[in-house]
Design a protein around this motif. Structure first.
Motif, short mmCIF file in Angstrom:
data_model
loop_
_atom_site.label_atom_id
_atom_site.label_comp_id
_atom_site.label_asym_id
_atom_site.label_seq_id
_atom_site.Cartn_x
_atom_site.Cartn_y
_atom_site.Cartn_z
N ILE A 10 60.98 21.35 59.26
CA ILE A 10 59.58 21.31 59.64
C ILE A 10 58.75 21.73 58.43
CG2 ILE A 10 57.80 22.26 61.16
CD1 ILE A 10 60.05 22.76 63.23
N GLY A 11 57.68 20.96 58.20
CA GLY A 11 56.76 21.27 57.11
C GLY A 11 55.46 21.83 57.66
N ALA A 12 54.40 21.61 56.95
CA ALA A 12 53.08 22.13 57.29
C ALA A 12 52.55 21.51 58.58
CB ALA A 12 52.10 21.84 56.15
N ALA A 13 51.62 22.21 59.18
CA ALA A 13 50.93 21.69 60.35
C ALA A 13 50.14 20.44 59.95
CB ALA A 13 49.99 22.74 60.92
N HIS A 14 49.97 19.54 60.92
CA HIS A 14 49.21 18.31 60.67
C HIS A 14 48.19 18.16 61.79
CE1 HIS A 14 48.63 14.22 59.12
NE2 HIS A 14 48.41 13.90 60.38
N GLY A 15 46.94 18.30 61.46
CA GLY A 15 45.89 18.19 62.47
C GLY A 15 45.73 19.49 63.25
N VAL A 16 44.99 19.41 64.36
CA VAL A 16 44.66 20.62 65.12
C VAL A 16 45.38 20.72 66.47
CG1 VAL A 16 42.41 20.88 64.04
CG2 VAL A 16 42.62 19.52 66.13
N ARG A 17 46.20 19.72 66.81
CA ARG A 17 46.84 19.70 68.13
C ARG A 17 48.33 20.03 68.10
NH1 ARG A 17 43.38 14.67 69.59
NH2 ARG A 17 41.55 15.72 70.41
N ALA A 19 50.74 19.12 65.81
CA ALA A 19 51.66 18.22 65.11
C ALA A 19 52.14 18.88 63.82
CB ALA A 19 51.00 16.88 64.81
N VAL A 20 53.31 18.46 63.36
CA VAL A 20 53.88 18.99 62.13
C VAL A 20 54.36 17.84 61.24
CG1 VAL A 20 54.63 21.19 63.12
CG2 VAL A 20 56.19 19.23 63.15
N LYS A 21 54.44 18.11 59.96
CA LYS A 21 55.14 17.20 59.06
C LYS A 21 56.62 17.50 59.25
CE LYS A 21 51.43 16.97 55.69
NZ LYS A 21 51.02 17.23 54.31
N LEU A 22 57.43 16.46 59.35
CA LEU A 22 58.85 16.63 59.61
C LEU A 22 59.64 15.81 58.59
CD1 LEU A 22 60.85 17.98 61.62
CD2 LEU A 22 60.82 15.82 62.89
N TRP A 23 60.42 16.50 57.77
CA TRP A 23 61.30 15.84 56.80
C TRP A 23 62.66 15.72 57.45
CZ3 TRP A 23 57.01 18.19 55.15
CH2 TRP A 23 56.31 17.57 54.12
N THR A 24 63.16 14.49 57.56
CA THR A 24 64.45 14.26 58.20
C THR A 24 65.50 13.95 57.15
OG1 THR A 24 64.02 11.91 58.52
CG2 THR A 24 63.34 13.40 60.29
N PHE A 25 66.73 14.29 57.47
CA PHE A 25 67.86 14.07 56.56
C PHE A 25 68.85 13.10 57.18
CE2 PHE A 25 66.66 18.69 56.05
CZ PHE A 25 65.75 18.45 55.04
N THR A 26 68.35 12.22 58.02
CA THR A 26 69.18 11.22 58.68
C THR A 26 68.89 9.85 58.07
OG1 THR A 26 67.47 11.01 60.37
CG2 THR A 26 69.32 12.47 60.87
N GLU A 27 69.85 8.95 58.16
CA GLU A 27 69.65 7.61 57.60
C GLU A 27 68.43 6.95 58.21
OE1 GLU A 27 72.34 3.70 56.55
OE2 GLU A 27 72.97 4.99 58.20
N ASP A 28 68.31 7.03 59.53
CA ASP A 28 67.12 6.55 60.23
C ASP A 28 66.27 7.77 60.56
OD1 ASP A 28 65.17 5.57 61.95
OD2 ASP A 28 66.57 5.09 63.56
N VAL A 60 55.26 12.44 61.00
CA VAL A 60 54.32 13.34 61.65
C VAL A 60 54.80 13.39 63.09
CG1 VAL A 60 51.95 13.74 62.40
CG2 VAL A 60 52.40 12.86 60.10
N ALA A 61 55.17 14.58 63.55
CA ALA A 61 55.80 14.72 64.85
C ALA A 61 55.12 15.78 65.70
CB ALA A 61 57.28 15.11 64.67
N THR A 62 55.22 15.58 67.00
CA THR A 62 54.84 16.63 67.94
C THR A 62 56.12 17.13 68.58
OG1 THR A 62 54.44 15.03 69.72
CG2 THR A 62 52.53 15.69 68.39
N LEU A 63 56.18 18.42 68.80
CA LEU A 63 57.34 19.06 69.40
C LEU A 63 56.95 19.59 70.77
CD1 LEU A 63 58.44 21.10 66.24
CD2 LEU A 63 59.28 18.85 66.96
N LYS A 64 57.81 19.38 71.74
CA LYS A 64 57.53 19.87 73.09
C LYS A 64 57.29 21.38 73.04
CE LYS A 64 59.98 16.24 75.53
NZ LYS A 64 61.09 15.89 76.41
#
Length: 172
Positions: A10-17, A19-28, A60-64
């Protein structure tokens, strides 16, 4: 967490609701949504990716359960793991970086070099870190020229050491 593999950070917050920046290490990159709950390194918390969209070099992802920017900011730098058995099987001559940790590193003449202790990527390609029996660790580019053979069955990687490390026998 033995038996678990880091698949995202997980990276920095994105926006005000929340969301986060998400760096993935998967092929997809979107595969992180298919694995179910993702655990923190200590296993104390879990997160599920609710939504994800592509951005430049990350998602850019939202987490439950994460609904505010403040909640998202507290997660910056958290690594997310899944159980190794949840990952797809590899084809022959394929492996996960985590499978290499602990393997013996030897030269093509089968002389011991050390053990693989990490695979890094600082943005310019993968780097393999080898800990020799004595002395400081070596960081080498993880390329076919430097690491021509990975043999999981015998538990070793073959390392072609550059001349500046081995020495070419000449005196300057």
């Amino acid at each position: 967490m033995a038996g678990h593999i880091c698949i995202a950070r997980i990276g920095a917050a994105h926006g005000v609701r929340g969301a986060v920046k998400l760096w993935t290490f998967t092929e997809d990159p979107f595969a992180v949504q298919q694995y179910g709950p993702l655990l923190t390194k200590d296993g104390a918390r879990s997160f599920e990716v609710a939504t994800a969209r592509e951005a430049k070099g990350h998602l850019v992802a939202t987490l439950k359960g994460i609904a505010t920017r403040e909640d998202a900011e507290r997660l910056n730098g958290v690594e997310l793991y899944i159980a190794r058995e949840k990952l797809p099987a590899t084809d022959q001559d394929e492996y996960y970086h985590a499978d290499l940790i602990g393997l013996a590193a030897v030269t093509s003449a089968n002389e011991p070099v050390g053990r693989v202790i990490a695979i890094h990527n600082f943005g310019a390609g993968d780097i393999i870190e080898i800990a020799p029996p004595q002395g400081t660790t070596m960081l080498l580019p993880f390329t076919n020229a430097v690491v021509p053979t990975v043999d999981l069955t015998s538990g070793r990687v073959v390392i072609e050491l550059p001349n500046e490390i081995v020495g070419d026998g000449s005196q300057s």
